[in-house]
Motif scaffolding. Structure first.
Motif, PDB file in Angstrom:
ATOM      1  N   ALA A   1       0.842  -1.200   0.000  1.00 33.32           N
ATOM      2  CA  ALA A   1       0.000   0.000   0.000  1.00 33.32           C
ATOM      3  C   ALA A   1       0.879   1.253   0.000  1.00 33.32           C
TER       4      ALA A   1
ATOM      5  N   PHE B   1     -11.327  -2.097   8.322  1.00 37.94           N
ATOM      6  CA  PHE B   1     -11.216  -2.876   7.089  1.00 37.94           C
ATOM      7  C   PHE B   1     -10.601  -4.249   7.353  1.00 37.94           C
TER       8      PHE B   1
ATOM      9  N   VAL C   1      -5.451  -4.528   2.600  1.00 35.70           N
ATOM     10  CA  VAL C   1      -6.294  -5.713   2.475  1.00 35.70           C
ATOM     11  C   VAL C   1      -6.389  -6.137   1.012  1.00 35.70           C
ATOM     12  N   GLN C   2      -6.609  -5.185   0.125  1.00 44.86           N
ATOM     13  CA  GLN C   2      -6.712  -5.483  -1.301  1.00 44.86           C
ATOM     14  C   GLN C   2      -5.428  -6.102  -1.841  1.00 44.86           C
ATOM     15  N   GLU C   3      -4.301  -5.711  -1.264  1.00 45.32           N
ATOM     16  CA  GLU C   3      -3.007  -6.237  -1.717  1.00 45.32           C
ATOM     17  C   GLU C   3      -2.614  -7.526  -1.001  1.00 45.32           C
ATOM     18  N   GLY C   4      -3.528  -8.054  -0.165  1.00 49.24           N
ATOM     19  CA  GLY C   4      -3.334  -9.393   0.385  1.00 49.24           C
ATOM     20  C   GLY C   4      -2.575  -9.479   1.690  1.00 49.24           C
TER      21      GLY C   4
ATOM     22  N   GLN D   1     -12.645  -8.595   7.461  1.00 50.18           N
ATOM     23  CA  GLN D   1     -12.139  -9.825   6.858  1.00 50.18           C
ATOM     24  C   GLN D   1     -11.879 -10.927   7.876  1.00 50.18           C
TER      25      GLN D   1
ATOM     26  N   LYS E   1      -5.321   6.654  -3.144  1.00 47.98           N
ATOM     27  CA  LYS E   1      -5.884   5.658  -2.247  1.00 47.98           C
ATOM     28  C   LYS E   1      -4.791   5.207  -1.294  1.00 47.98           C
TER      29      LYS E   1
ATOM     30  N   GLN F   1      -7.540  -0.354   3.798  1.00 48.57           N
ATOM     31  CA  GLN F   1      -8.320  -0.917   2.696  1.00 48.57           C
ATOM     32  C   GLN F   1      -7.407  -1.399   1.574  1.00 48.57           C
ATOM     33  N   VAL F   2      -6.402  -0.600   1.240  1.00 46.83           N
ATOM     34  CA  VAL F   2      -5.477  -0.983   0.168  1.00 46.83           C
ATOM     35  C   VAL F   2      -4.592  -2.139   0.618  1.00 46.83           C
TER      36      VAL F   2
END
Length: 429
Positions: free
Chosen positions: A71, A369, A176-179, A373, A169, A173-174
Motif C-alpha cells: 500500500a 477494514f 487488504v486489497q493487496e493481500g 475480513q 488511495k 483498505q489498500v
C-alpha cells in the motif's frame, strides 16, 4: 556443579525464559528511544518513506521476513515459529498529521511536508509514533520468546490511517486489497490506540461497535437565480439548503433508536452565492455520517437521499446526493467471541482494577477494514500522566497533543500477551 547441570536439565524452557513483564521492563528504554525518533521525524499519509525504512531495517535486524512497499509505504514483518498453529496479526499505523507542534520537547517535530499541494508543518498529533514503538517492542519480545510460540505472527505497519491525499488511495483498505491478511491467512488481528485522556496503566475495551463508520456525503441543491430584491422570481437554493440541514437532524433524533447506539449527521461545509443581493442558482454542501451499528448505517443510507430530494421538491428545487462522497470506513467492530476469549488476557496483563469497559466513540478508524475480513479486537490504552486531570489533557489532532512515554509499556505487554494467549487457546496439540 553436577547439581546445577541436573537442575538446568529438569527446568522447562518456559521456566527458564524471562517473563513478558521482565522483558518489557528490559526493553522500555529502547521503546522510548524509538518513539522519540519517530515523533521527531513524522511523515504524512502515503509519504512515510523514511519511517518505513527505519522500521524495515529494525525488523530485519530481528531476523524477520520483511515485505516493504505494501500500500505504497507499508511494512510487514513475519515471524514463523516453525510449529503449526494460528497466524496472529498485530497492527500499528504510521502517518502523522498536518499540524504544527506547540510542545516544548527536546524531541518535538519541526518537520514539514506537502499536503494537497500546500507546504505544511507535520506532527504525530494522534499517537501513531507510540503505536509503532509499541509494536516494535512487541516484535522484539515475541522473537525472544519464539520457542513459546505456535504458529506465525504478522507485524503490520500501516500507512495513511488518517486518509490518503486527495486523488490517492491508501491505508488499511489498500493493504487488504493487496493481500496483507493472506499468505499465510490471518486468524485474528489485534490493534490499539493510545488515549491522551485515559490514565497511564489503564486499558479500555468494548465488544461490538467501538468506533463509528464514517460516510462523507455531498448534496447539491439546484434552483433558479434572481435578484435578491425579487425572491419570488427565484427558486432559492439557500433557503432550501437551510431546510435540508435541519431536516437531516431528524434522521437521528426521530428515526433511529438511540437507546441502542448513537449516530451523527453533520453538515460541515456550505457554499453558494457571491453577492448580498443575488440569489444564486446552486448551493453545495458536504458533511459526514457516523454510525455504530449496521442497521443505523443502512437506514441513513436509504433515508438521507429521500429526505433531501423531498425537501428540495417541496421548494421547487432539485437535489443531487452523492453518498458516499470519496471514501468511507466501516464500523470498527470488536468481534464478540474474540473479545470474550481475550478479556482474561487484559485482566492478567493490566490488573482487573485497570481494565475499563468503555463507551463507543463516534470517531473512525480504518482498522475496521481488517475486521471486515477476520475477527479483530481494537483497544484503547492510557497515555495521560496521572498528575494531569482528564479535562486538562490536550485533545488528539491538536498542536498541544501529548502522551507520556510510560504508557507504552502496557501496550507492549498487551500486544505480546494477546498473541501468546491466542496461540495457546487456538493450538491443537
Amino acid at each position: 556443579m553436577k547439581k546445577l547441570l541436573l537442575l538446568s536439565a529438569l527446568l522447562s524452557p518456559f521456566a527458564m525464559a524471562q517473563s513478558v513483564d521482565e522483558l518489557a521492563d528490559k526493553i522500555e528504554p529502547e521503546v522510548i528511544k524509538w518513539r522519540h525518533h519517530l515523533h521527531q521525524y513524522p511523515e504524512l499519509s502515503n509519504r512515510e518513506y523514511k519511517t518505513a525504512e527505519y522500521i524495515a531495517k529494525y525488523l530485519k535486524s530481528l531476523g524477520l521476513e520483511v515485505q516493504t512497499g505494501v500500500a505504497i509505504t507499508g511494512v510487514v514483518g513475519l515471524l514463523d515459529s516453525g510449529k503449526p498453529g494460528p497466524t496472529v496479526a498485530l497492527r500499528a499505523d504510521m502517518d502523522g498529521l498536518p499540524v504544527k507542534e506547540m510542545n516544548d520537547l527536546p524531541w518535538r517535530s519541526q518537520e514539514r511536508g506537502m499536503f494537497n499541494g500546500n507546504d505544511v508543518p507535520v506532527m504525530h498529533a494522534c499517537g501513531h509514533d507510540t503505536h509503532m514503538a509499541m509494536l516494535m517492542g512487541a516484535a522484539k519480545i515475541l522473537v525472544e520468546k519464539k520457542s513459546s510460540l505456535t504458529g506465525k505472527v504478522k507485524f503490520i505497519f500501516q500507512p495513511a490511517e488518517e486518509g490518503a491525499p486527495r486523488g490517492e488511495k491508501g491505508g488499511a483498505q489498500v493493504m487488504v486489497q493487496e493481500g496483507v491478511l493472506k499468505n499465510p491467512d490471518v486468524d485474528a488481528i489485534f490493534g490499539l490506540h493510545i488515549s491522551a485522556n485515559t490514565d497511564v496503566g489503564k486499558v479500555r475495551y468494548r465488544a461490538g461497535g467501538v468506533m463509528a463508520a464514517v460516510d462523507p456525503f455531498k448534496i447539491v441543491i439546484k434552483g433558479k437565480q434572481a435578484h435578491g430584491a425579487y425572491p419570488w422570481l427565484s427558486v432559492d437554493p439557500i433557503v432550501t439548503s437551510a431546510q435540508v440541514v435541519m431536516g437531516l437532524q431528524t434522521l437521528v433524533s426521530r428515526e433511529l433508536k438511540l437507546l441502542d447506539d448513537a449516530a451523527v449527521v453533520t453538515v460541515g461545509s456550505i457554499h453558494g452565492g457571491n453577492r448580498s443581493n443575488i440569489i444564486p442558482s446552486e448551493v453545495e454542501m458536504v458533511g459526514t455520517i457516523r454510525t455504530l451499528n449496521t442497521a443505523a448505517r443502512e437506514h441513513i443510507y436509504d433515508a438521507l437521499p429521500k429526505k433531501v430530494k423531498a425537501i428540495a421538491e417541496s421548494m421547487r428545487a432539485e437535489a443531487e446526493v452523492t453518498l458516499p462522497l470519496d471514501y468511507n470506513y466501516p464500523i470498527t467492530f470488536n468481534d464478540h467471541e474474540l473479545m470474550a476469549v481475550m478479556l482474561p488476557t487484559l485482566i492478567s496483563t493490566a490488573g482487573e482494577e485497570n481494565v475499563v469497559h468503555s463507551k463507543p466513540v463516534t470517531g473512525a478508524e480504518d482498522f475496521s477494514f481488517f475486521q471486515e475480513q477476520v475477527p479483530g479486537v481494537y483497544l484503547w490504552i492510557g497515555g495521560k500522566p496521572l498528575d494531569v486531570k482528564a479535562e486538562d489533557a490536550p485533545a488528539h489532532h491538536t498542536p498541544e497533543f501529548y502522551v507520556d512515554d510510560s504508557g507504552m509499556k502496557l501496550g507492549v505487554k498487551l500486544l505480546t500477551n494477546l498473541t501468546l494467549d491466542y496461540m495457546e487457546k487456538h493450538t491443537t496439540n
